[in-house]
Design a protein around this motif. Structure first.
Motif, PDB file in Angstrom:
ATOM      1  N   SER A  19      -7.328 -73.564 -18.396  1.00 56.15           N
ATOM      2  CA  SER A  19      -7.403 -72.103 -18.312  1.00 56.15           C
ATOM      3  C   SER A  19      -6.678 -71.486 -19.492  1.00 56.15           C
ATOM      4  O   SER A  19      -5.678 -72.020 -19.979  1.00 56.15           O
ATOM      5  CB  SER A  19      -6.782 -71.611 -17.004  1.00 56.15           C
ATOM      6  N   GLU A  20      -7.204 -70.341 -19.959  1.00 54.22           N
ATOM      7  CA  GLU A  20      -6.571 -69.602 -21.046  1.00 54.22           C
ATOM      8  C   GLU A  20      -5.542 -68.608 -20.527  1.00 54.22           C
ATOM      9  O   GLU A  20      -4.815 -67.998 -21.317  1.00 54.22           O
ATOM     10  CB  GLU A  20      -7.636 -68.866 -21.863  1.00 54.22           C
ATOM     11  N   VAL A  21      -5.489 -68.426 -19.210  1.00 58.54           N
ATOM     12  CA  VAL A  21      -4.502 -67.515 -18.625  1.00 58.54           C
ATOM     13  C   VAL A  21      -3.178 -68.252 -18.496  1.00 58.54           C
ATOM     14  O   VAL A  21      -3.125 -69.331 -17.896  1.00 58.54           O
ATOM     15  CB  VAL A  21      -4.963 -67.018 -17.241  1.00 58.54           C
ATOM     16  N   PRO A  22      -2.094 -67.714 -19.069  1.00 57.39           N
ATOM     17  CA  PRO A  22      -0.803 -68.406 -18.988  1.00 57.39           C
ATOM     18  C   PRO A  22      -0.310 -68.503 -17.548  1.00 57.39           C
ATOM     19  O   PRO A  22      -0.517 -67.598 -16.737  1.00 57.39           O
ATOM     20  CB  PRO A  22       0.137 -67.535 -19.834  1.00 57.39           C
ATOM     21  N   ASN A  23       0.331 -69.637 -17.249  1.00 60.06           N
ATOM     22  CA  ASN A  23       0.877 -69.845 -15.906  1.00 60.06           C
ATOM     23  C   ASN A  23       2.067 -68.929 -15.661  1.00 60.06           C
ATOM     24  O   ASN A  23       2.884 -68.701 -16.551  1.00 60.06           O
ATOM     25  CB  ASN A  23       1.314 -71.301 -15.723  1.00 60.06           C
ATOM     26  N   GLU A  24       2.126 -68.398 -14.452  1.00 60.06           N
ATOM     27  CA  GLU A  24       3.252 -67.567 -14.058  1.00 60.06           C
ATOM     28  C   GLU A  24       4.168 -68.364 -13.148  1.00 60.06           C
ATOM     29  O   GLU A  24       3.714 -69.051 -12.240  1.00 60.06           O
ATOM     30  CB  GLU A  24       2.767 -66.311 -13.319  1.00 60.06           C
ATOM     31  N   VAL A  25       5.448 -68.269 -13.384  1.00 56.33           N
ATOM     32  CA  VAL A  25       6.414 -68.914 -12.504  1.00 56.33           C
ATOM     33  C   VAL A  25       6.722 -67.952 -11.368  1.00 56.33           C
ATOM     34  O   VAL A  25       7.215 -66.847 -11.602  1.00 56.33           O
ATOM     35  CB  VAL A  25       7.713 -69.273 -13.261  1.00 56.33           C
ATOM     36  N   PRO A  26       6.354 -68.323 -10.131  1.00 55.55           N
ATOM     37  CA  PRO A  26       6.600 -67.399  -9.020  1.00 55.55           C
ATOM     38  C   PRO A  26       8.088 -67.118  -8.843  1.00 55.55           C
ATOM     39  O   PRO A  26       8.932 -67.992  -9.032  1.00 55.55           O
ATOM     40  CB  PRO A  26       6.030 -68.152  -7.801  1.00 55.55           C
ATOM     41  N   LYS A  27       8.382 -65.859  -8.521  1.00 53.19           N
ATOM     42  CA  LYS A  27       9.773 -65.475  -8.309  1.00 53.19           C
ATOM     43  C   LYS A  27      10.268 -66.059  -6.991  1.00 53.19           C
ATOM     44  O   LYS A  27       9.642 -65.887  -5.955  1.00 53.19           O
ATOM     45  CB  LYS A  27       9.900 -63.942  -8.284  1.00 53.19           C
ATOM     46  N   VAL A  28      11.390 -66.750  -7.053  1.00 56.32           N
ATOM     47  CA  VAL A  28      11.978 -67.348  -5.865  1.00 56.32           C
ATOM     48  C   VAL A  28      13.129 -66.464  -5.403  1.00 56.32           C
ATOM     49  O   VAL A  28      14.103 -66.271  -6.131  1.00 56.32           O
ATOM     50  CB  VAL A  28      12.475 -68.780  -6.135  1.00 56.32           C
ATOM     51  N   ALA A  29      12.991 -65.918  -4.224  1.00 58.53           N
ATOM     52  CA  ALA A  29      14.036 -65.043  -3.684  1.00 58.53           C
ATOM     53  C   ALA A  29      15.203 -65.887  -3.197  1.00 58.53           C
ATOM     54  O   ALA A  29      15.024 -66.842  -2.432  1.00 58.53           O
ATOM     55  CB  ALA A  29      13.480 -64.200  -2.537  1.00 58.53           C
ATOM     56  N   PRO A  77     -17.114 -66.092 -13.108  1.00 53.89           N
ATOM     57  CA  PRO A  77     -16.696 -67.072 -14.114  1.00 53.89           C
ATOM     58  C   PRO A  77     -17.912 -67.679 -14.813  1.00 53.89           C
ATOM     59  O   PRO A  77     -18.955 -67.845 -14.195  1.00 53.89           O
ATOM     60  CB  PRO A  77     -15.939 -68.120 -13.289  1.00 53.89           C
ATOM     61  N   PRO A  78     -17.815 -67.917 -16.148  1.00 58.08           N
ATOM     62  CA  PRO A  78     -16.569 -67.908 -16.925  1.00 58.08           C
ATOM     63  C   PRO A  78     -16.350 -66.647 -17.772  1.00 58.08           C
ATOM     64  O   PRO A  78     -15.427 -66.604 -18.569  1.00 58.08           O
ATOM     65  CB  PRO A  78     -16.774 -69.113 -17.846  1.00 58.08           C
ATOM     66  N   HIS A  79     -17.193 -65.595 -17.647  1.00 51.34           N
ATOM     67  CA  HIS A  79     -17.157 -64.484 -18.603  1.00 51.34           C
ATOM     68  C   HIS A  79     -16.215 -63.354 -18.185  1.00 51.34           C
ATOM     69  O   HIS A  79     -15.433 -62.858 -18.985  1.00 51.34           O
ATOM     70  CB  HIS A  79     -18.584 -63.931 -18.802  1.00 51.34           C
ATOM     71  N   GLY A 110      -5.896 -74.870  -8.531  1.00 52.15           N
ATOM     72  CA  GLY A 110      -4.659 -74.125  -8.762  1.00 52.15           C
ATOM     73  C   GLY A 110      -4.599 -73.360 -10.063  1.00 52.15           C
ATOM     74  O   GLY A 110      -3.622 -72.646 -10.309  1.00 52.15           O
ATOM     75  N   SER A 111      -5.619 -73.463 -10.914  1.00 54.00           N
ATOM     76  CA  SER A 111      -5.621 -72.760 -12.200  1.00 54.00           C
ATOM     77  C   SER A 111      -6.086 -71.320 -12.023  1.00 54.00           C
ATOM     78  O   SER A 111      -7.072 -71.061 -11.326  1.00 54.00           O
ATOM     79  CB  SER A 111      -6.540 -73.474 -13.195  1.00 54.00           C
ATOM     80  N   VAL A 112      -5.389 -70.371 -12.670  1.00 53.47           N
ATOM     81  CA  VAL A 112      -5.816 -68.975 -12.701  1.00 53.47           C
ATOM     82  C   VAL A 112      -6.758 -68.799 -13.886  1.00 53.47           C
ATOM     83  O   VAL A 112      -6.363 -68.966 -15.044  1.00 53.47           O
ATOM     84  CB  VAL A 112      -4.614 -68.025 -12.824  1.00 53.47           C
ATOM     85  N   LEU A 113      -8.035 -68.479 -13.617  1.00 49.44           N
ATOM     86  CA  LEU A 113      -9.032 -68.350 -14.674  1.00 49.44           C
ATOM     87  C   LEU A 113      -9.152 -66.928 -15.191  1.00 49.44           C
ATOM     88  O   LEU A 113      -9.564 -66.714 -16.329  1.00 49.44           O
ATOM     89  CB  LEU A 113     -10.395 -68.832 -14.161  1.00 49.44           C
ATOM     90  N   HIS A 114      -8.821 -65.959 -14.351  1.00 46.69           N
ATOM     91  CA  HIS A 114      -8.925 -64.553 -14.766  1.00 46.69           C
ATOM     92  C   HIS A 114      -7.928 -63.731 -13.964  1.00 46.69           C
ATOM     93  O   HIS A 114      -7.702 -63.986 -12.778  1.00 46.69           O
ATOM     94  CB  HIS A 114     -10.342 -64.028 -14.532  1.00 46.69           C
ATOM     95  N   LYS A 115      -7.338 -62.753 -14.634  1.00 47.20           N
ATOM     96  CA  LYS A 115      -6.349 -61.897 -13.992  1.00 47.20           C
ATOM     97  C   LYS A 115      -6.549 -60.466 -14.467  1.00 47.20           C
ATOM     98  O   LYS A 115      -6.753 -60.222 -15.656  1.00 47.20           O
ATOM     99  CB  LYS A 115      -4.935 -62.383 -14.325  1.00 47.20           C
ATOM    100  N   TYR A 116      -6.503 -59.521 -13.521  1.00 49.67           N
ATOM    101  CA  TYR A 116      -6.591 -58.111 -13.888  1.00 49.67           C
ATOM    102  C   TYR A 116      -5.508 -57.342 -13.149  1.00 49.67           C
ATOM    103  O   TYR A 116      -5.433 -57.388 -11.918  1.00 49.67           O
ATOM    104  CB  TYR A 116      -7.958 -57.528 -13.549  1.00 49.67           C
ATOM    105  N   ASP A 117      -4.682 -56.615 -13.901  1.00 47.84           N
ATOM    106  CA  ASP A 117      -3.624 -55.778 -13.335  1.00 47.84           C
ATOM    107  C   ASP A 117      -4.008 -54.313 -13.485  1.00 47.84           C
ATOM    108  O   ASP A 117      -4.312 -53.854 -14.605  1.00 47.84           O
ATOM    109  CB  ASP A 117      -2.286 -56.035 -14.042  1.00 47.84           C
ATOM    110  N   VAL A 118      -3.986 -53.587 -12.375  1.00 53.41           N
ATOM    111  CA  VAL A 118      -4.282 -52.161 -12.411  1.00 53.41           C
ATOM    112  C   VAL A 118      -3.120 -51.433 -13.075  1.00 53.41           C
ATOM    113  O   VAL A 118      -1.951 -51.785 -12.847  1.00 53.41           O
ATOM    114  CB  VAL A 118      -4.511 -51.637 -10.978  1.00 53.41           C
ATOM    115  N   THR A 162     -23.705 -67.097 -11.513  1.00 52.92           N
ATOM    116  CA  THR A 162     -22.465 -66.997 -10.733  1.00 52.92           C
ATOM    117  C   THR A 162     -22.438 -65.645 -10.038  1.00 52.92           C
ATOM    118  O   THR A 162     -22.989 -64.664 -10.542  1.00 52.92           O
ATOM    119  CB  THR A 162     -21.217 -67.123 -11.634  1.00 52.92           C
ATOM    120  N   PRO A 163     -21.809 -65.552  -8.879  1.00 49.08           N
ATOM    121  CA  PRO A 163     -21.759 -64.273  -8.158  1.00 49.08           C
ATOM    122  C   PRO A 163     -21.013 -63.203  -8.943  1.00 49.08           C
ATOM    123  O   PRO A 163     -20.054 -63.477  -9.651  1.00 49.08           O
ATOM    124  CB  PRO A 163     -21.016 -64.624  -6.864  1.00 49.08           C
ATOM    125  N   LEU A 164     -21.458 -61.958  -8.760  1.00 42.08           N
ATOM    126  CA  LEU A 164     -20.763 -60.818  -9.337  1.00 42.08           C
ATOM    127  C   LEU A 164     -19.576 -60.443  -8.444  1.00 42.08           C
ATOM    128  O   LEU A 164     -19.529 -60.791  -7.269  1.00 42.08           O
ATOM    129  CB  LEU A 164     -21.703 -59.622  -9.461  1.00 42.08           C
TER     130      LEU A 164
END
Length: 560
Positions: A408-418, A22-24, A369-377, A5-7
């Motif tokens: 996916s093991e990443v929990p789904n986020e409910v987008p904020k609706v303005a 993915p998947p590591h 539509g599944s989020v497989l990985h998430k990183y927050d700075v 898989t691509p880096l």
């Protein structure tokens, strides 16, 4: 040996580092300074001391590294030193140095096989062969050449050049085949046009045609602060056309499918329209309207993502473009960057500085539509850049499209609706369902049984007239038979078709007449808006008063 898989390369305040795809999603050590890294064995090839370098670019086969730093002159006014360097990646030696004053279009352009390299120099395009930069192999000279784009793919090489208009003469784009530049009939095709302060030229993958987005800085009609844009098609066989876009407004994005047989345009005042066109510039499929300003075909061309980034909320529509079926509608809020993974299955979205300096980070999605990985700075850090490792076409085979979201093991986020702003005077009153803009569904979801083609403007206007006449006849019959109770007319029925009636009070009749006149004007404004005309603020305010006017008219007619 290429990885399975691509880096992913990540650059920010935490440093420069690589992440396995993915998947590591595991990280490798941080790399210091401006270094060239062999990602197969993680060995350091070369290190360059370029403290002022702000731009880096590799040639297509990674044999040459181009660097650019701001051009400066000495205090006595003498010319500065060359600030564009070309390095041999294998040996680390400098192949050539040039003076390149402007940052715009600073990097030379290579053919995919690197047999040809070109750069714009003083009304000329200079061509170099086999990365020999000491000898100019050919020159293309046209007065005031502003920009050029080399075609993708193998020989024969082609080049598109743009010359802006001056002194009443039109701007033009010409297509040439290298090295046939001489003579009055050397050009493969030529397209001239007015209203062009700048252009964007897009070759298709097979190098048979170019799409040109011509833009003006100012829209003289005053309809848009984006300026004015037109879309032109130019083929190497000499054919050219203006692409007719059914909705007025800016052109946000235009992309070719990798098949080179169709392209998608996102255009029109919000909510924007998206349409796929064929090589005859005829519409193939209309996606309707929505909050979108970008389009991205997958590397294999079988999936299309329509998205609304920047000042929009990040809604994405993922489409199977073979069957024109919607796969998913994920939301990537605050995204400033989007990229398809070379495997055609995964998507990268990121929030980067300096566009946004808060909530920086990136996500890896599956197209379902599944989020497989998430990183927050961390809150005190920034993310500046993130990108996939590039691969040649054909390394990753196309896979059958699935419509079921992958686990996916990443929990789904409910987008904020303005929530919409409500002025203080309306906050304690019931919310109405009125909309400023009615979104138009895709053509295969419109309620028109047996007809997938969208109605033309003329057909839509005739349909409204027919409905208005029908309503007028019904109300005329109800006036002739006062003993028969008739249901109240729906609000969508044009009130200008209501037959004249008298209450016996001249003042009341005058009010009723004025109200009907206002409602008729509102119906005309709504028809104009439905055909894509941009309404003024006071006209929109008139439309919003329709409900109150209808209620007032009904009260007067009932004698309340």
């Amino acid at each position: 040996m290429a990885p399975s898989t691509p880096l992913l390369t990540v650059r920010g305040s935490e440093g420069l580092y690589m992440v396995n795809g993915p998947p590591h999603f595991t990280e490798s050590p941080v790399f210091p300074r401006v270094n060239i890294i062999n990602v197969t064995n993680k060995g350091l090839l070369h290190s360059f001391d370029l403290p002022k370098a702000v731009c880096l670019e590799f040639s297509p086969k990674n044999t040459v590294l181009a660097t650019w730093q701001p051009y400066t002159t000495s205090k006595d006014g003498t010319a500065g030193t060359p600030n564009l360097q070309l390095y041999d990646v294998k040996t680390g030696t400098c192949l050539k140095s040039f003076i390149q004053k402007k940052m715009q279009n600073w990097c030379p352009s290579w053919s995919e096989d690197e047999n040809l390299c070109a750069r714009n120099v003083n009304n000329e395009v200079h061509f170099f062969e086999n990365n020999n930069f000491n000898t100019i192999a050919n020159k293309l000279h046209l007065q005031k050449i502003n920009d050029f784009v080399l075609s993708p793919g193998p020989q024969p090489y082609k080049v598109a050049v743009y010359v802006p208009g001056s002194k009443g003469a039109p701007s033009f784009v010409r297509l040439y085949q290298y090295p046939n530049f001489g003579g009055p009939h050397a050009a493969l095709a030529n397209k001239s046009f007015f209203k062009a302060d700048k252009v964007t030229m897009l070759w298709n993958k097979k190098a048979t045609a170019v799409l040109v987005i011509a833009s003006t800085d100012v829209d003289k009609t005053g309809a848009s602060y984006y300026g004015e844009q037109t879309l032109h098609y130019i083929a190497t066989n000499g054919e050219s056309a203006v692409v007719q876009l059914p909705k007025n407004g800016p052109i946000y994005d235009v992309v070719w499918n990798s098949s080179s047989t169709e392209f998608c345009a996102v255009y029109g005042f919000m909510p924007a329209k998206a349409t796929i066109f064929n090589l005859k510039c005829d519409p193939v499929f209309d996606f309707g309207t929505g909050p979108r300003n970008a389009a991205y075909y997958s590397p294999h061309g079988h999936i299309l993502v329509l998205a609304g980034f920047g000042n929009l909320r990040g809604q994405m529509e993922v489409w199977d473009v073979k069957n024109y079926k919607l796969i998913s509608k994920p939301v990537a809020s605050d995204s400033t960057y989007f990229a398809w993974c070379p495997d055609g299955e995964h998507i990268l979205t990121a929030t980067c500085a300096p566009r946004l300096r808060v909530n920086n980070g990136y996500k890896i999605w599956h197209y379902t539509g599944s989020v497989l990985h998430k990183y927050d700075v961390p809150s005190n850090g920034e993310l500046w850049q993130v990108s996939w490792q590039p691969f040649l076409d054909g390394v990753f085979p196309v896979k059958t499209i699935t419509y079921q979201a992958v686990p996916s093991e990443v929990p789904n986020e409910v987008p904020k609706v303005a929530t919409a702003y409500r002025p203080p005077a309306l906050r304690n009153k019931p919310i109405t369902n009125s909309k400023l803009h009615e979104e138009e569904p895709p053509q295969n979801m419109k309620p028109q049984p047996g007809n997938d083609k969208p109605l033309s403007k003329t057909a839509l206007k005739n349909q409204r007239k027919h409905e208005a006449k029908k309503a007028a006849k019904q109300e005329a019959r109800s006036d002739k038979s006062p003993d028969l109770a008739s249901p109240p007319a729906p609000q969508s029925t044009p009130r200008n078709t209501i037959s004249q009636s008298t209450s016996g009070d001249p003042d009341v009749d005058k009010k009723i007449k004025n109200l009907k006149k206002k409602l008729k004007a509102i119906e005309q404004l709504k028809e104009q808006a439905a055909t894509g005309k941009q309404l003024e603020k006071n006209q929109l305010e008139k439309i919003q008063k329709e409900t109150a006017l209808l209620q007032e008219l009904e009260d007067l007619e009932l004698g309340i």
